[in-house]
Design a protein around this motif. Structure first.
Motif, PDB file in Angstrom:
ATOM      1  N   LEU A 194       0.752  -1.103  -0.051  1.00 38.72           N
ATOM      2  CA  LEU A 194       0.112  -0.030   0.032  1.00 38.72           C
ATOM      3  C   LEU A 194       1.052   1.281   0.053  1.00 38.72           C
ATOM      4  CD1 LEU A 194      -2.947   1.310   0.099  1.00 38.72           C
ATOM      5  CD2 LEU A 194      -2.429   1.130   2.843  1.00 38.72           C
ATOM      6  N   VAL A 195       0.674   1.825  -1.120  1.00 42.82           N
ATOM      7  CA  VAL A 195       1.707   3.191  -1.211  1.00 42.82           C
ATOM      8  C   VAL A 195       0.555   4.421  -1.235  1.00 42.82           C
ATOM      9  CG1 VAL A 195       3.315   4.465  -2.689  1.00 42.82           C
ATOM     10  CG2 VAL A 195       3.540   2.127  -2.388  1.00 42.82           C
ATOM     11  N   VAL A 196       0.713   5.335  -0.336  1.00 42.14           N
ATOM     12  CA  VAL A 196      -0.081   6.515  -0.252  1.00 42.14           C
ATOM     13  C   VAL A 196       0.667   7.868  -0.133  1.00 42.14           C
ATOM     14  CG1 VAL A 196      -1.960   7.842   0.850  1.00 42.14           C
ATOM     15  CG2 VAL A 196      -2.066   5.277   0.760  1.00 42.14           C
ATOM     16  N   GLY A 197       0.391   9.017  -1.105  1.00 39.85           N
ATOM     17  CA  GLY A 197       0.997  10.140  -1.107  1.00 39.85           C
ATOM     18  C   GLY A 197       0.047  11.304  -1.506  1.00 39.85           C
ATOM     19  N   HIS A 198       0.585  12.383  -1.550  1.00 40.88           N
ATOM     20  CA  HIS A 198      -0.217  13.686  -1.902  1.00 40.88           C
ATOM     21  C   HIS A 198      -0.160  13.529  -3.596  1.00 40.88           C
ATOM     22  CE1 HIS A 198      -1.088  15.642   1.900  1.00 40.88           C
ATOM     23  NE2 HIS A 198       0.128  15.667   2.035  1.00 40.88           N
ATOM     24  N   ALA A 199      -1.481  13.800  -4.222  1.00 43.30           N
ATOM     25  CA  ALA A 199      -1.858  14.071  -5.314  1.00 43.30           C
ATOM     26  C   ALA A 199      -1.405  15.557  -5.585  1.00 43.30           C
ATOM     27  CB  ALA A 199      -3.007  13.662  -5.940  1.00 43.30           C
ATOM     28  N   PRO A 200      -0.598  15.962  -6.822  1.00 47.17           N
ATOM     29  CA  PRO A 200      -0.440  17.438  -6.978  1.00 47.17           C
ATOM     30  C   PRO A 200      -1.649  18.074  -7.215  1.00 47.17           C
ATOM     31  CG  PRO A 200       0.790  15.953  -8.762  1.00 47.17           C
ATOM     32  CD  PRO A 200      -0.210  15.037  -7.951  1.00 47.17           C
ATOM     33  N   ILE A 259      -4.569  -3.575  -7.294  1.00 44.41           N
ATOM     34  CA  ILE A 259      -6.260  -3.615  -6.841  1.00 44.41           C
ATOM     35  C   ILE A 259      -6.611  -2.262  -6.854  1.00 44.41           C
ATOM     36  CG2 ILE A 259      -7.449  -4.285  -4.784  1.00 44.41           C
ATOM     37  CD1 ILE A 259      -5.535  -6.343  -4.182  1.00 44.41           C
ATOM     38  N   VAL A 260      -5.758  -1.417  -6.274  1.00 45.24           N
ATOM     39  CA  VAL A 260      -6.434   0.079  -6.403  1.00 45.24           C
ATOM     40  C   VAL A 260      -5.397   0.964  -7.033  1.00 45.24           C
ATOM     41  CG1 VAL A 260      -7.184   2.124  -4.793  1.00 45.24           C
ATOM     42  CG2 VAL A 260      -7.641  -0.334  -4.214  1.00 45.24           C
ATOM     43  N   VAL A 261      -5.867   1.946  -7.847  1.00 43.09           N
ATOM     44  CA  VAL A 261      -4.750   2.785  -8.579  1.00 43.09           C
ATOM     45  C   VAL A 261      -5.824   3.967  -8.649  1.00 43.09           C
ATOM     46  CG1 VAL A 261      -3.416   3.166 -10.475  1.00 43.09           C
ATOM     47  CG2 VAL A 261      -3.797   0.820  -9.790  1.00 43.09           C
ATOM     48  N   GLU A 262      -5.652   4.996  -7.741  1.00 42.82           N
ATOM     49  CA  GLU A 262      -6.680   6.079  -7.907  1.00 42.82           C
ATOM     50  C   GLU A 262      -6.347   7.290  -6.806  1.00 42.82           C
ATOM     51  OE1 GLU A 262     -10.457   4.113  -7.034  1.00 42.82           O
ATOM     52  OE2 GLU A 262     -10.072   4.562  -4.869  1.00 42.82           O
ATOM     53  N   GLN A 263      -6.631   8.399  -7.110  1.00 40.82           N
ATOM     54  CA  GLN A 263      -6.696   9.519  -6.267  1.00 40.82           C
ATOM     55  C   GLN A 263      -7.879   9.692  -5.599  1.00 40.82           C
ATOM     56  OE1 GLN A 263      -3.627   8.865  -7.891  1.00 40.82           O
ATOM     57  NE2 GLN A 263      -5.095   9.636  -9.675  1.00 40.82           N
ATOM     58  N   ASP A 272     -10.198  20.339   0.464  1.00 40.75           N
ATOM     59  CA  ASP A 272     -10.172  18.985  -0.213  1.00 40.75           C
ATOM     60  C   ASP A 272      -8.953  18.773  -0.868  1.00 40.75           C
ATOM     61  OD1 ASP A 272     -12.973  18.698   0.596  1.00 40.75           O
ATOM     62  OD2 ASP A 272     -13.579  19.831  -1.161  1.00 40.75           O
ATOM     63  N   ILE A 273      -8.344  17.470  -0.688  1.00 42.25           N
ATOM     64  CA  ILE A 273      -7.034  16.965  -1.367  1.00 42.25           C
ATOM     65  C   ILE A 273      -7.276  15.562  -1.764  1.00 42.25           C
ATOM     66  CG2 ILE A 273      -5.588  18.634   0.121  1.00 42.25           C
ATOM     67  CD1 ILE A 273      -5.053  16.143   1.811  1.00 42.25           C
ATOM     68  N   HIS A 274      -6.412  15.257  -2.459  1.00 42.84           N
ATOM     69  CA  HIS A 274      -6.586  13.842  -2.937  1.00 42.84           C
ATOM     70  C   HIS A 274      -5.233  13.143  -2.476  1.00 42.84           C
ATOM     71  CE1 HIS A 274      -9.476  15.839  -5.491  1.00 42.84           C
ATOM     72  NE2 HIS A 274      -9.958  14.321  -5.463  1.00 42.84           N
ATOM     73  N   ASP A 275      -5.571  11.884  -2.068  1.00 41.12           N
ATOM     74  CA  ASP A 275      -4.503  10.723  -1.724  1.00 41.12           C
ATOM     75  C   ASP A 275      -4.260   9.848  -2.865  1.00 41.12           C
ATOM     76  OD1 ASP A 275      -4.661  11.661   0.985  1.00 41.12           O
ATOM     77  OD2 ASP A 275      -5.687  10.078   1.773  1.00 41.12           O
TER      78      ASP A 275
END
Ligand SMILES: C[S@@+](CC[C@H](N)C(=O)[O-])C[C@H]1O[C@@H](n2cnc3c(N)ncnc32)[C@H](O)[C@@H]1O
Length: 218
Positions: free
Chosen positions: A152-158, A190-194, A207-210
């Motif tokens: 599981l890799v999570v970060g900030h979307a530009p 399995i999951v590839v999304e913001q 609002d931000i996107h992970d």
């Protein structure tokens, strides 16, 4: 990250060494908590339904996610390149009564090698190495996933929300699709999304996107 809600991003706009251990050592040197200590939203969303096993959290900071995982029954290694961060995390794990299910590993994710270690879950939140470095970090983290395990890799979307940050900081952000080339053969995405998330910083809600990549090693 829920921990991010304390919002220290704005303070390091011009810090040239923000990607190096020294700036994080300084940040973690004081007594005040840097992050909230709450688990990250995408960790809870994706991992609550998994059967607990062994887990590695890279860039664990003060250990909020490590402690949440340990409370769910995982046996967790928290890894970070900051000794002060790891010391804080160990203290928080002790206070939370989960030190028997946690251990700590000082490591730089950019040069990290799993070696003989493997884990049922490898997770990282908001690590943001510079210049697209998350692709290589993801490749290294994937090597540490045991067969049948999850990454599981999570970060900030530009986002426009971050325009006031330095360009190097903004370049360190990514979308989940950027990481796909780093998944070795034998991984299923399995999951590839913001994922949208509402956060509060300095009393302002926005609002931000992970960027969220969840993959399983078959
Ligand atoms: C923004 S904080 C996130 C902490 C935690 N994952 C969370 O979500 O609350 C980033 C963390 O990654 C660590 N870090 C940054 N670059 C790193 C690297 N190259 N290797 C290991 N740790 C790193 C920092 O010391 C810091 O603790």
């Amino acid at each position: 990250m829920s921990g991010h809600d304390h919002g220290h991003e704005h303070n390091d706009e011009e810090a040239p060494d923000m990607f190096e251990p020294s700036s994080w050592e300084e940040r973690y040197a004081g007594e005040e908590k840097v992050w909230s200590g709450n688990p990250n939203a995408q960790l809870v969303a994706e991992v609550a339904g998994l059967t607990p096993g062994t887990a590695l959290d890279v860039g664990c900071g003060e250990g909020g996610d490590v402690i949440w995982l340990a409370r769910q029954g995982w046996r967790v290694t928290g890894a970070d390149f900051s000794t002060n961060g790891l010391a804080r995390a160990a203290r928080h794990a002790e206070e939370a009564g989960v030190s028997d299910r946690t251990d700590w590993w000082q490591v730089d994710a950019r040069t990290f090698a799993a070696g003989s270690r493997s884990y049922d879950l490898v997770t990282t939140h908001f690590l943001h190495p510079p210049d697209g470095g998350m692709v290589e970090v993801t490749r290294r983290l994937a090597e540490a996933v045991a067969p049948g395990g999850h990454l599981l890799v999570v970060g900030h979307a530009p986002s426009e929300v971050f325009t006031q940050l330095s360009s190097s900081h903004r370049r360190a952000m990514f979308v989940a699709e950027d990481l796909l080339p780093s998944l070795p053969a034998g991984f299923e995405a399995i999951v590839v999304e913001q994922r949208p998330r509402t956060t509060t910083r300095d009393g302002v809600t926005f609002d931000i996107h992970d960027s969220t990549l969840l993959a399983r090693r078959t």
